[in-house]
Write a protein that holds these residues in place. Structure first.
Motif, PDB file in Angstrom:
ATOM      1  N   GLU A  58       3.819   1.194   4.333  1.00 19.54           N
ATOM      2  CA  GLU A  58       3.636   2.166   5.811  1.00 19.54           C
ATOM      3  C   GLU A  58       5.677   2.077   6.651  1.00 19.54           C
ATOM      4  O   GLU A  58       5.787   0.632   6.310  1.00 19.54           O
ATOM      5  N   ASN A  72      -1.264  -4.042   2.089  1.00 18.14           N
ATOM      6  CA  ASN A  72      -0.319  -2.653   1.886  1.00 18.14           C
ATOM      7  C   ASN A  72      -1.282  -1.945   2.207  1.00 18.14           C
ATOM      8  O   ASN A  72      -2.882  -1.817   2.086  1.00 18.14           O
ATOM      9  N   TYR A  73      -0.989  -0.441   2.972  1.00 17.37           N
ATOM     10  CA  TYR A  73      -1.589   0.617   3.048  1.00 17.37           C
ATOM     11  C   TYR A  73      -2.826   0.869   2.310  1.00 17.37           C
ATOM     12  O   TYR A  73      -3.672   1.195   2.075  1.00 17.37           O
ATOM     13  N   SER A  95      -1.731   8.575   5.403  1.00 18.24           N
ATOM     14  CA  SER A  95      -1.408   7.622   6.894  1.00 18.24           C
ATOM     15  C   SER A  95      -1.179   8.133   7.279  1.00 18.24           C
ATOM     16  O   SER A  95      -0.265   9.743   7.076  1.00 18.24           O
ATOM     17  N   CYS A  99       4.844   6.785   4.165  1.00 15.35           N
ATOM     18  CA  CYS A  99       4.655   5.657   2.927  1.00 15.35           C
ATOM     19  C   CYS A  99       5.894   5.844   1.904  1.00 15.35           C
ATOM     20  O   CYS A  99       7.119   6.663   1.776  1.00 15.35           O
TER      21      CYS A  99
END
Length: 292
Positions: A58, A72-73, A95, A99
């Protein structure tokens, strides 16, 4: 409404339709990931059963986070191609911020992101099965990154590129060669470093300085064509590089090549029978092409 990721292959389709045809429109709430690789291991594109690892990090304002092995996302999400579209095991949600997306093939659960050691197979003629890649495919690292993607973009475009180099050896009959080519031809690459040091954050690699030099058995594409994935490196002409074995006789060929990432080298080996019919005379010629 939550928005989730569905993944579809990038394809060029030629269709014929009339005015009354109804075309299903994509759901604007879904993200399409277009995974493109013009010339991967099978020389055309991704094939059914290929799985990439998908990562996403992100942004904090205008600055993206650094890719990490975990936290991580998105982390090593397995995304598998069924021959038509890309499928995930679970829904993946956008998100609320932009990203950077990373795609890695073969599928990788990263233990680190920089200075990661990766070994190519020394037997690249082992066949692919339903549950396991062949030696050639498992050695062919490809990587992609899509930066600053948001829900407003509607899709994530992953344009992959090769990180390794590729060598193709073609064996041909010369003008004076007697008979047909033998059916038992085998090709090897000698004196070759097989360990690379990888940086997954930028999609680059180089030869690991402490890599051992080994022999690679090349994949047999057809009766007279062979190929192999090679770690980028320079091989001097002073050492034998290629061995062609046929009818129980091995022929060692020296050749100088600077293997570079994303580059394909093609060597044509021409066989001619000597005037006394007692030996095979060999000449070689090479060419270099972009592989990506």
């Amino acid at each position: 409404m939550k928005k989730y990721i569905t993944l579809a292959a990038l394809a060029l389709l030629c269709v014929s339709c009339d005015k009354n045809s109804e075309v299903e429109q994509p759901n604007p709430d879904h993200i399409r990931v277009e995974a493109c690789l013009p010339t991967r291991a099978n020389l055309t594109a991704f094939e059914a059963g290929d799985t990439i690892a998908l990562y996403a990090v992100e942004y904090n304002g205008e600055n993206p986070a650094q890719l990490q092995p975990v936290a991580n996302y998105l982390n090593y999400e397995a995304v598998t191609f069924d021959g038509t579209k890309w499928n995930t095991a679970r829904p993946l949600y956008w998100s609320s911020v932009a990203c950077d997306f990373y795609g890695i093939y073969p599928y990788q659960q990263l233990s680190a992101v920089k200075e990661v050691l990766f070994d190519i197979a020394t037997d690249q003629n082992t066949p692919r099965t339903e549950s396991e890649l062949g030696g050639y495919e498992a050695s062919d690292i490809v990587w992609a990154k899509a930066s600053g993607v948001t829900a407003a973009d509607g899709s994530v475009n992953l344009n992959f590129h090769h990180m390794m180099s590729r060598l193709v050896v073609k064996v041909e009959r010369g003008a004076t060669f007697e008979g047909e080519l033998p059916e038992d031809i085998v090709a090897h690459i000698y004196n070759t470093a097989t360990t690379a040091k990888v940086d997954w954050t930028i999609g680059s690699l180089e030869k690991y300085m402490y890599s051992e030099n080994k022999t690679i058995k090349m994949r047999q594409v057809d009766g007279s064509t062979f190929d192999a994935i090679v770690v980028p490196q320079f091989i001097e002409r002073s050492t034998p590089m290629i061995e062609i074995t046929m009818e129980g006789v091995a022929y060692l060929l020296d050749y100088s090549i600077s293997f570079r990432p994303g580059i394909q080298h093609t060597i044509t080996v021409t066989l001619n029978t000597s005037p006394d019919q007692e030996k095979i005379e060999i000449s070689i010629d090479g060419s270099v092409d972009e592989w990506n």
